[in-house]
Scaffold this motif. Structure first.
Motif, short mmCIF file in Angstrom:
data_model
loop_
_atom_site.label_atom_id
_atom_site.label_comp_id
_atom_site.label_asym_id
_atom_site.label_seq_id
_atom_site.Cartn_x
_atom_site.Cartn_y
_atom_site.Cartn_z
N LEU A 51 0.81 -1.22 0.00
CA LEU A 51 0.00 0.00 0.00
C LEU A 51 0.84 1.27 0.00
O LEU A 51 0.42 2.30 -0.53
CB LEU A 51 -0.96 0.01 1.20
N HIS A 52 2.03 1.20 0.58
CA HIS A 52 2.89 2.38 0.65
C HIS A 52 4.00 2.39 -0.39
O HIS A 52 4.87 3.25 -0.38
CB HIS A 52 3.46 2.52 2.06
N GLY A 53 3.98 1.41 -1.30
CA GLY A 53 4.92 1.41 -2.40
C GLY A 53 6.35 1.08 -2.03
O GLY A 53 7.28 1.53 -2.70
N HIS A 54 6.54 0.29 -1.00
CA HIS A 54 7.90 -0.13 -0.63
C HIS A 54 8.23 -1.39 -1.43
O HIS A 54 8.23 -2.51 -0.91
CB HIS A 54 8.00 -0.39 0.88
N ASN A 55 8.51 -1.17 -2.70
CA ASN A 55 8.76 -2.28 -3.61
C ASN A 55 9.62 -1.77 -4.78
O ASN A 55 10.25 -0.72 -4.65
CB ASN A 55 7.44 -2.89 -4.09
N ASP A 56 9.61 -2.46 -5.88
CA ASP A 56 10.46 -2.11 -7.02
C ASP A 56 10.13 -0.77 -7.65
O ASP A 56 10.94 -0.22 -8.39
CB ASP A 56 10.38 -3.20 -8.09
N PHE A 57 8.94 -0.25 -7.38
CA PHE A 57 8.58 1.04 -7.96
C PHE A 57 9.53 2.14 -7.49
O PHE A 57 9.73 3.12 -8.20
CB PHE A 57 7.13 1.41 -7.62
N ALA A 58 10.11 2.00 -6.31
CA ALA A 58 11.01 3.03 -5.80
C ALA A 58 12.15 3.32 -6.77
O ALA A 58 12.49 4.49 -7.02
CB ALA A 58 11.56 2.63 -4.44
N ALA A 59 12.73 2.29 -7.36
CA ALA A 59 13.82 2.49 -8.33
C ALA A 59 13.29 3.13 -9.61
O ALA A 59 13.96 3.98 -10.21
CB ALA A 59 14.50 1.17 -8.64
N LEU A 105 8.70 7.10 -17.83
CA LEU A 105 8.25 7.19 -16.45
C LEU A 105 8.28 8.61 -15.89
O LEU A 105 7.80 8.85 -14.78
CB LEU A 105 9.11 6.28 -15.57
N TRP A 106 8.81 9.55 -16.65
CA TRP A 106 8.96 10.92 -16.19
C TRP A 106 7.68 11.52 -15.59
O TRP A 106 7.75 12.15 -14.54
CB TRP A 106 9.48 11.79 -17.35
N PRO A 107 6.49 11.34 -16.20
CA PRO A 107 5.28 11.93 -15.59
C PRO A 107 5.01 11.42 -14.17
O PRO A 107 4.52 12.18 -13.33
CB PRO A 107 4.16 11.52 -16.53
N PHE A 108 5.34 10.17 -13.90
CA PHE A 108 5.13 9.64 -12.55
C PHE A 108 6.07 10.31 -11.55
O PHE A 108 5.72 10.49 -10.39
CB PHE A 108 5.32 8.12 -12.52
N LEU A 114 3.57 8.68 -3.40
CA LEU A 114 2.38 7.81 -3.35
C LEU A 114 1.43 8.07 -4.51
O LEU A 114 0.85 7.12 -5.06
CB LEU A 114 1.65 7.97 -2.01
N ALA A 115 1.27 9.32 -4.91
CA ALA A 115 0.41 9.60 -6.06
C ALA A 115 1.01 8.98 -7.33
O ALA A 115 0.29 8.40 -8.15
CB ALA A 115 0.23 11.11 -6.24
N GLY A 116 2.33 9.10 -7.49
CA GLY A 116 3.00 8.48 -8.63
C GLY A 116 2.88 6.97 -8.59
O GLY A 116 2.65 6.33 -9.63
N TYR A 117 3.00 6.39 -7.40
CA TYR A 117 2.91 4.94 -7.25
C TYR A 117 1.52 4.44 -7.65
O TYR A 117 1.40 3.51 -8.44
CB TYR A 117 3.22 4.55 -5.80
N TRP A 118 0.49 5.05 -7.11
CA TRP A 118 -0.87 4.57 -7.40
C TRP A 118 -1.28 4.88 -8.83
O TRP A 118 -2.02 4.10 -9.45
CB TRP A 118 -1.87 5.12 -6.39
N THR A 119 -0.80 5.97 -9.39
CA THR A 119 -1.07 6.24 -10.81
C THR A 119 -0.35 5.21 -11.68
O THR A 119 -0.92 4.69 -12.63
CB THR A 119 -0.62 7.66 -11.19
#
Length: 184
Positions: A51-59, A105-108, A114-119
């Protein structure tokens, strides 16, 4: 050769095609929801991380922030940014894709984390749905395969970008016969 017995009793009316269609749709919906529920079970203990995006999305997010700088592949800069914005401290998660993907990925990266993660997750899921809708074969088996797929649930839980690749492969398969240049 003897004739087959009728499927209904004499004097009874067979179910209407609309009723059969409704039951098939209900059965498909139940099977799909059961698959989604079963694929969520392995991640029950990781819900907070997901839920908080503590995963591969961080990179991926760090790459979107660093895309216009000379530090796109700088491990220290990426780790510093991931720790500051997402609380991510794993040095193992680095951006290893080509630079055009960071530009995609620039727009994210312009949004809060968190907004970038959920989008990103919504667009990723949209890519999966588009892949199913555009799949050149039968869709119902594809829908059920996606709903019961542990790798598909892992892509979402781990914040990965695999569904974008699946969409490109689906488009290539769809266009291969009639638009070979567009198919690649």
């Amino acid at each position: 050769m003897t004739p087959l017995p009728p499927l209904t009793q004499p004097g009874s009316t067979p179910p209407a095609p609309a009723a059969r269609s409704l039951w098939r749709r209900v059965a498909l919906l139940v099977a799909a929801l059961a698959g989604i529920a079963c694929m969520c079970v392995p991640y029950v203990t990781s819900v907070d991380f997901i839920l908080h995006g503590h995963n591969d999305f961080a990179a991926l997010y760090a790459s979107a922030r660093l895309v216009s700088t000379p530090y796109l592949y700088d491990a220290a800069a990426s780790l510093r940014l991931r720790e500051e914005l997402a609380g991510e401290r794993s040095p193992a998660r680095q951006f290893i894709r080509l630079p055009y993907w960071a530009a995609f990925l620039w727009p994210f990266g312009r949004m809060s984390y968190l907004a970038g993660y959920w989008t990103f997750q919504a667009v990723s899921l949209g890519s999966l749905v588009a892949s199913v809708l555009l799949w050149p074969g039968r869709r119902i088996p594809m829908v059920l395969a996606c709903c019961w797929s542990l790798p598909a649930s892992a892509v979402l839980a781990q914040g990965q970008d695999v569904f974008f690749l699946l969409l490109w492969i689906t488009l290539a398969l769809r266009w291969a016969g009639r638009r070979p240049l567009a198919a690649g």
